[in-house]
Design a protein around this motif. Structure first.
Motif, PDB file in Angstrom:
ATOM      1  N   ARG A   4       0.851  -1.191   0.000  1.00 51.79           N
ATOM      2  CA  ARG A   4       0.000   0.000   0.000  1.00 51.79           C
ATOM      3  C   ARG A   4       0.883   1.235   0.000  1.00 51.79           C
ATOM      4  NH1 ARG A   4      -1.273   1.518   5.758  1.00 51.79           N
ATOM      5  NH2 ARG A   4      -0.052   0.061   6.993  1.00 51.79           N
ATOM      6  N   LEU A   5       0.411   2.254  -0.699  1.00 50.68           N
ATOM      7  CA  LEU A   5       1.127   3.525  -0.780  1.00 50.68           C
ATOM      8  C   LEU A   5       0.541   4.451   0.275  1.00 50.68           C
ATOM      9  CD1 LEU A   5       3.333   4.871  -2.544  1.00 50.68           C
ATOM     10  CD2 LEU A   5       1.478   5.812  -3.929  1.00 50.68           C
ATOM     11  N   VAL A   6       1.380   4.913   1.182  1.00 45.16           N
ATOM     12  CA  VAL A   6       0.908   5.760   2.276  1.00 45.16           C
ATOM     13  C   VAL A   6       1.694   7.062   2.322  1.00 45.16           C
ATOM     14  CG1 VAL A   6       0.145   3.784   3.667  1.00 45.16           C
ATOM     15  CG2 VAL A   6       2.410   4.720   4.017  1.00 45.16           C
ATOM     16  N   ALA A   7       1.037   8.097   2.806  1.00 47.26           N
ATOM     17  CA  ALA A   7       1.683   9.396   2.960  1.00 47.26           C
ATOM     18  C   ALA A   7       2.802   9.297   3.994  1.00 47.26           C
ATOM     19  CB  ALA A   7       0.661  10.437   3.386  1.00 47.26           C
ATOM     20  N   TYR A   8       3.881  10.009   3.734  1.00 42.11           N
ATOM     21  CA  TYR A   8       5.042   9.981   4.632  1.00 42.11           C
ATOM     22  C   TYR A   8       4.649  10.340   6.059  1.00 42.11           C
ATOM     23  CZ  TYR A   8       9.648  11.050   6.553  1.00 42.11           C
ATOM     24  OH  TYR A   8      10.769  11.071   7.343  1.00 42.11           O
ATOM     25  N   GLU A   9       3.771  11.331   6.210  1.00 39.57           N
ATOM     26  CA  GLU A   9       3.406  11.781   7.557  1.00 39.57           C
ATOM     27  C   GLU A   9       2.602  10.727   8.330  1.00 39.57           C
ATOM     28  OE1 GLU A   9       0.369  13.689   4.739  1.00 39.57           O
ATOM     29  OE2 GLU A   9       2.545  13.507   4.757  1.00 39.57           O
ATOM     30  N   ALA A  10       2.086   9.707   7.655  1.00 41.46           N
ATOM     31  CA  ALA A  10       1.328   8.646   8.324  1.00 41.46           C
ATOM     32  C   ALA A  10       2.227   7.505   8.821  1.00 41.46           C
ATOM     33  CB  ALA A  10       0.266   8.078   7.377  1.00 41.46           C
ATOM     34  N   LEU A  11       3.510   7.559   8.494  1.00 44.92           N
ATOM     35  CA  LEU A  11       4.434   6.502   8.919  1.00 44.92           C
ATOM     36  C   LEU A  11       4.711   6.602  10.414  1.00 44.92           C
ATOM     37  CD1 LEU A  11       7.061   6.698   6.040  1.00 44.92           C
ATOM     38  CD2 LEU A  11       5.127   5.104   6.238  1.00 44.92           C
ATOM     39  N   ASN A  12       4.959   5.453  11.036  1.00 45.25           N
ATOM     40  CA  ASN A  12       5.376   5.475  12.441  1.00 45.25           C
ATOM     41  C   ASN A  12       6.886   5.738  12.505  1.00 45.25           C
ATOM     42  OD1 ASN A  12       6.798   2.939  12.244  1.00 45.25           O
ATOM     43  ND2 ASN A  12       4.874   1.832  12.598  1.00 45.25           N
ATOM     44  N   ALA A  13       7.414   5.847  13.707  1.00 44.27           N
ATOM     45  CA  ALA A  13       8.832   6.204  13.880  1.00 44.27           C
ATOM     46  C   ALA A  13       9.765   5.171  13.254  1.00 44.27           C
ATOM     47  CB  ALA A  13       9.149   6.380  15.361  1.00 44.27           C
ATOM     48  N   VAL A  14       9.461   3.891  13.402  1.00 38.74           N
ATOM     49  CA  VAL A  14      10.311   2.836  12.828  1.00 38.74           C
ATOM     50  C   VAL A  14      10.263   2.915  11.305  1.00 38.74           C
ATOM     51  CG1 VAL A  14      10.591   0.331  12.583  1.00 38.74           C
ATOM     52  CG2 VAL A  14      10.137   1.327  14.833  1.00 38.74           C
ATOM     53  N   GLN A  15       9.076   3.068  10.748  1.00 42.01           N
ATOM     54  CA  GLN A  15       8.950   3.163   9.291  1.00 42.01           C
ATOM     55  C   GLN A  15       9.660   4.397   8.744  1.00 42.01           C
ATOM     56  OE1 GLN A  15       4.670   2.998   9.348  1.00 42.01           O
ATOM     57  NE2 GLN A  15       4.634   0.883   8.587  1.00 42.01           N
ATOM     58  N   ALA A  54       5.395   6.557   0.797  1.00 43.51           N
ATOM     59  CA  ALA A  54       6.188   5.334   0.909  1.00 43.51           C
ATOM     60  C   ALA A  54       5.314   4.154   0.506  1.00 43.51           C
ATOM     61  CB  ALA A  54       6.682   5.143   2.342  1.00 43.51           C
ATOM     62  N   LEU A  55       5.910   3.224  -0.223  1.00 39.11           N
ATOM     63  CA  LEU A  55       5.222   1.971  -0.515  1.00 39.11           C
ATOM     64  C   LEU A  55       5.605   0.999   0.580  1.00 39.11           C
ATOM     65  CD1 LEU A  55       3.417   0.466  -2.642  1.00 39.11           C
ATOM     66  CD2 LEU A  55       5.548  -0.617  -3.360  1.00 39.11           C
ATOM     67  N   LEU A  56       4.586   0.509   1.271  1.00 43.96           N
ATOM     68  CA  LEU A  56       4.805  -0.470   2.320  1.00 43.96           C
ATOM     69  C   LEU A  56       4.498  -1.858   1.775  1.00 43.96           C
ATOM     70  CD1 LEU A  56       3.067   1.262   5.377  1.00 43.96           C
ATOM     71  CD2 LEU A  56       5.429   1.491   4.584  1.00 43.96           C
ATOM     72  N   ALA A  57       5.390  -2.797   2.032  1.00 43.63           N
ATOM     73  CA  ALA A  57       5.164  -4.209   1.729  1.00 43.63           C
ATOM     74  C   ALA A  57       5.109  -4.912   3.074  1.00 43.63           C
ATOM     75  CB  ALA A  57       6.285  -4.767   0.860  1.00 43.63           C
ATOM     76  N   ASP A  58       3.931  -5.400   3.420  1.00 40.40           N
ATOM     77  CA  ASP A  58       3.728  -5.975   4.754  1.00 40.40           C
ATOM     78  C   ASP A  58       4.211  -5.012   5.835  1.00 40.40           C
ATOM     79  OD1 ASP A  58       2.569  -8.233   3.639  1.00 40.40           O
ATOM     80  OD2 ASP A  58       4.452  -9.363   3.634  1.00 40.40           O
ATOM     81  N   ASP A  59       3.838  -3.743   5.681  1.00 45.06           N
ATOM     82  CA  ASP A  59       4.120  -2.655   6.631  1.00 45.06           C
ATOM     83  C   ASP A  59       5.578  -2.233   6.727  1.00 45.06           C
ATOM     84  OD1 ASP A  59       1.444  -2.135   7.317  1.00 45.06           O
ATOM     85  OD2 ASP A  59       1.455  -3.790   8.755  1.00 45.06           O
TER      86      ASP A  59
END
Length: 164
Positions: A4-15, A54-59
């Motif tokens: 899934r493609l998510v906005a950078y600001e929605a990422l957690n600290a680890v991501q 960011a494109l997340l693959a399995d988060d």
């Protein structure tokens, strides 16, 4: 594997840390730049006209890109579009379809960010055969215009958007 493609600001600290560690092959740097420059563009002078995804693959982040809309468009772009920049798939993840996944998810993400835009545009080096093949294979249209870019001649490609 779920992507899934998510906005950078929605990422957690680890991501966010994982995005910062994305690296491309050295020969790709002239075409897409590196994460330091991409994140610098996004974070140093924040603007509502620049968004990171960011494109997340399995988060887990495996790719990153920037989108720009007015007033941050490059000189070659149409005023009613958003432009794609700095598309980077981590070198350890290349060849697994993640670039394609980014481009397939991009229209919905762009329209969610800026519902008023009518198209997506990008500029690609004429010698970047892999990227040209990917874009054209996913329905982007070569506008037939070339201009002198940073590395060589660049082609302008576009893709129309349907309102959601």
């Amino acid at each position: 594997m779920q992507t899934r493609l998510v906005a950078y600001e929605a990422l957690n600290a680890v991501q966010t840390q994982q995005v910062g560690a994305i690296e491309v092959h050295p020969e790709q740097l002239p075409f897409c730049g590196d994460m330091y420059c991409a994140l610098n563009t996004l974070l140093v002078n924040p603007s509502p006209g620049i968004k990171g995804f960011a494109l997340l693959a399995d988060d887990v982040p495996v790719a990153f890109l920037l989108l720009k809309c007015p007033p941050c468009l490059p000189h070659w772009a149409d005023a009613h579009s958003a432009t794609l920049h700095a598309l980077q798939v981590d070198r350890s993840q290349q060849g697994r379809g993640f670039g394609k996944a980014c481009l397939q998810a991009l229209p919905a993400a762009a329209l969610q960010a800026w519902p008023q835009i009518k198209a997506l545009e990008l500029s690609v080096d004429t010698h970047n055969v892999a990227a040209m093949g990917l874009y054209l294979g996913l329905g982007w249209v070569d506008r037939g215009e070339a201009y002198k870019g940073r590395v060589g001649y660049e082609r302008r490609l576009s893709r129309g958007l349907e309102p959601q």
